[in-house]
Design an enzyme around this catalytic site. Structure first.
Site, mmCIF file in Angstrom:
data_model
loop_
_atom_site.group_PDB
_atom_site.id
_atom_site.type_symbol
_atom_site.label_atom_id
_atom_site.label_comp_id
_atom_site.label_asym_id
_atom_site.label_seq_id
_atom_site.Cartn_x
_atom_site.Cartn_y
_atom_site.Cartn_z
ATOM 1 N N GLN A 43 0.824 -1.204 0.000
ATOM 2 C CA GLN A 43 0.000 0.000 0.000
ATOM 3 C C GLN A 43 0.859 1.256 0.000
ATOM 4 O O GLN A 43 0.530 2.248 -0.641
ATOM 5 C CB GLN A 43 -0.928 0.012 1.204
ATOM 6 C CG GLN A 43 -2.145 -0.860 1.055
ATOM 7 C CD GLN A 43 -2.923 -0.553 -0.205
ATOM 8 O OE1 GLN A 43 -2.974 -1.372 -1.112
ATOM 9 N NE2 GLN A 43 -3.530 0.610 -0.292
ATOM 10 N N HIS A 84 1.835 3.115 -3.275
ATOM 11 C CA HIS A 84 0.859 3.885 -4.047
ATOM 12 C C HIS A 84 1.205 5.364 -4.085
ATOM 13 O O HIS A 84 1.082 6.018 -5.117
ATOM 14 C CB HIS A 84 -0.542 3.730 -3.440
ATOM 15 C CG HIS A 84 -1.305 2.565 -3.978
ATOM 16 N ND1 HIS A 84 -1.666 2.452 -5.299
ATOM 17 C CD2 HIS A 84 -1.812 1.468 -3.370
ATOM 18 C CE1 HIS A 84 -2.355 1.332 -5.475
ATOM 19 N NE2 HIS A 84 -2.449 0.718 -4.316
ATOM 20 N N GLU A 113 -9.570 1.673 4.714
ATOM 21 C CA GLU A 113 -9.949 1.225 3.375
ATOM 22 C C GLU A 113 -9.750 -0.286 3.248
ATOM 23 O O GLU A 113 -10.649 -1.014 2.814
ATOM 24 C CB GLU A 113 -9.085 1.965 2.351
ATOM 25 C CG GLU A 113 -9.337 1.568 0.901
ATOM 26 C CD GLU A 113 -8.350 2.235 -0.041
ATOM 27 O OE1 GLU A 113 -8.623 2.242 -1.252
ATOM 28 O OE2 GLU A 113 -7.300 2.728 0.422
ATOM 29 N N HIS A 114 -8.572 -0.770 3.623
ATOM 30 C CA HIS A 114 -8.252 -2.202 3.591
ATOM 31 C C HIS A 114 -7.912 -2.664 5.005
ATOM 32 O O HIS A 114 -7.114 -2.012 5.688
ATOM 33 C CB HIS A 114 -7.053 -2.494 2.690
ATOM 34 C CG HIS A 114 -7.172 -1.948 1.304
ATOM 35 N ND1 HIS A 114 -6.580 -0.757 0.926
ATOM 36 C CD2 HIS A 114 -7.816 -2.422 0.204
ATOM 37 C CE1 HIS A 114 -6.839 -0.528 -0.350
ATOM 38 N NE2 HIS A 114 -7.598 -1.506 -0.806
ATOM 39 N N ASP A 125 -7.271 -6.350 -4.879
ATOM 40 C CA ASP A 125 -7.026 -5.293 -5.864
ATOM 41 C C ASP A 125 -7.222 -5.789 -7.288
ATOM 42 O O ASP A 125 -7.689 -5.043 -8.143
ATOM 43 C CB ASP A 125 -5.588 -4.772 -5.724
ATOM 44 C CG ASP A 125 -5.515 -3.505 -4.896
ATOM 45 O OD1 ASP A 125 -6.566 -2.997 -4.468
ATOM 46 O OD2 ASP A 125 -4.398 -3.014 -4.670
ATOM 47 N N HIS A 131 -51.487 20.991 -0.066
ATOM 48 C CA HIS A 131 -51.441 19.533 0.005
ATOM 49 C C HIS A 131 -52.789 18.991 0.478
ATOM 50 O O HIS A 131 -53.330 18.034 -0.082
ATOM 51 C CB HIS A 131 -50.346 19.077 0.979
ATOM 52 C CG HIS A 131 -48.966 19.099 0.406
ATOM 53 N ND1 HIS A 131 -48.344 20.248 0.010
ATOM 54 C CD2 HIS A 131 -48.082 18.080 0.154
ATOM 55 C CE1 HIS A 131 -47.140 19.967 -0.440
ATOM 56 N NE2 HIS A 131 -46.950 18.649 -0.377
#
Length: 428
Positions: A257, A260, A325-326, A359, A418
């Site tokens: 990770q 990235h 996230e993971h 992934d 209404h």
């Protein structure tokens, strides 16, 4: 990587430091992107061409690739890659087709009919980065669930390479995933073109897919004009490990990770001090052989940490607070804890389920909520590409039974028109 002991304060201070990564976008970038958006809104294709020349150096000779041309790119990629994307696509399809929902209606004995219609969006745009950040896997992850949802047309935009040609791996993935048309343009101008439509690029209902800060800012600014998948922040991985975990695996997964982005976050929570120290040594050992070493080092130094916890319960509490996230669960009995993990984009169970499996290949979507938004957001799915509308049918007799209560509620809100809509139907 820094090793600390959980004390109820330092680990939560880490959460605060991670939140700062996803602060407000630089105003200069917002101003630039706003100008590009307005230019495309007013100038259409001419503006797209102008920005493409300005930012990419030149316009490609061929700017549109039709669906029947996409399959030719399968002949330009090697057989191993072709087999890999086909197998990955099949796994992604198998997982996502289980998410489909059906339209339904219910009829009552009194003649009332109610229901819900579920249908795919008409047209969706997929942004796919080009150049060094070309991700064929993202094409599959975005296009396959859209197809399953029943989206009628999938338009892809992607920047061309410097010689004006498209990335063949991306085109091959588009062919496999069922993309309908590709436009060779990128950046904020491509996002704006999808949102507003131009003479050549059709207006879409939703824009999905990753991109740089200019693309992400354009999506954020255009939300409301068009729907988007999410405003994605830097990548994250949190690993919970006990004494049975393999430090070499943990180190490799943390760095997978970190490579990235220098803003990516990689955190290990472990109940074993020995595992913590061994993992740190493994990182020093393995990083020497990785191409993106400098990015990994900066990411781990600024946003990486190994935290030794008193118990797995403490680690899981922290994981739910961070909402990563993971989330990898490298423990002896991972399935025992799955029901306790409330906040995570995607969960990877056991030593043989590393994050890259998700992934690329396993099937669940890799477009995941970041920056703690897994507390309330879900991964991209078939639901992301459908819309729902309800319908009601009442008979005169049944409306008559309900009219007084409807009028009471309308009057309580001061909405006399209404109430009148009901009253006029029963005036004699």
């Amino acid at each position: 990587m820094k090793i600390t002991k959980a004390n109820g304060k330092s680990e939560y201070a880490l959460i605060e430091s991670l939140k700062k990564r996803s602060g407000e976008t630089d105003q200069k970038i917002v101003d630039i992107v706003s100008s590009i958006i307005q230019g495309v809104k007013e100038g259409g294709d001419d503006a797209v061409r102008e920005y493409t020349v300005r930012f990419d150096g030149a316009m490609p000779k061929k700017t549109v690739i039709e669906k029947d041309e996409l399959s030719s790119y399968l002949d330009l990629v090697d057989d191993d890659f072709k087999k890999a994307i086909v197998d990955a696509k099949n796994n992604i399809y198998d997982f996502h087709q289980r998410q489909t929902q059906q339209s339904w209606l219910t009829t009552k004995e009194n003649g009332v009919i109610m229901g819900q219609r579920v249908r795919g969006l008409h047209r969706v745009g997929i942004y796919v980065p080009g150049g060094t950040a070309a991700y064929p896997s993202s094409v599959l992850m975005n296009a396959v669930p859209a197809k399953i949802a029943g989206v009628k047309e999938i338009i892809m935009v992607t920047p061309p390479s410097k010689d004006g040609s498209p990335n063949p791996n991306i085109m091959a993935a588009a062919a496999v995933a069922g993309v309908d048309k590709v436009f060779l343009c990128g950046g904020a101008q491509a996002v704006a073109a999808l949102a507003y439509g131009t003479e050549k690029i059709p207006k879409v209902d939703k824009i999905v897919g990753p991109g740089n800060i200019f693309v992400a800012t354009a999506k954020k600014l255009l939300y409301g004009v068009v729907d988007i998948d999410m405003v994605a922040g830097p990548s994250e991985i949190l690993i919970v490990a006990d004494k049975t975990a393999k430090p070499s695996f943990l180190a490799a997964d943390l760095m997978s990770q970190a490579e990235h982005d220098v803003m990516a976050s990689s955190i290990l929570l472990t109940t074993s001090e020995a595992v913590a120290k061994a993992t740190a040594k493994e990182i020093e050992k393995q990083i020497k052989f990785l191409e993106r070493q400098e990015i990994i080092e900066q990411s781990l130094e600024n946003y990486g940490e190994i935290i030794v916890c008193d118990s797995l319960a403490q680690a899981i509490d922290f994981a739910n607070e961070l909402a990563p996230e993971h989330l990898e669960l490298c423990v002896e009995e991972p399935l025992k804890y799955i029901g306790m993990l409330d906040n995570a984009g995607s969960v990877f169970l056991g030593n043989w389920s590393p994050e890259p499996l998700g992934d690329y290949f396993a099937g669940p979507n890799h477009v995941l909520p970041t920056s703690g938004t897994a507390r309330f957001f879900s991964p991209l799915s078939v639901d992301s590409f459908v819309k729902k509308s309800s319908f009601i049918y009442y008979t005169e007799e049944e409306l008559a039974k309900a009219k007084d209560e409807i009028i009471t509620l309308a009057d309580s809100e001061g909405l006399t028109a209404h109430a009148n809509s009901i009253k006029v139907r029963f005036e004699k």
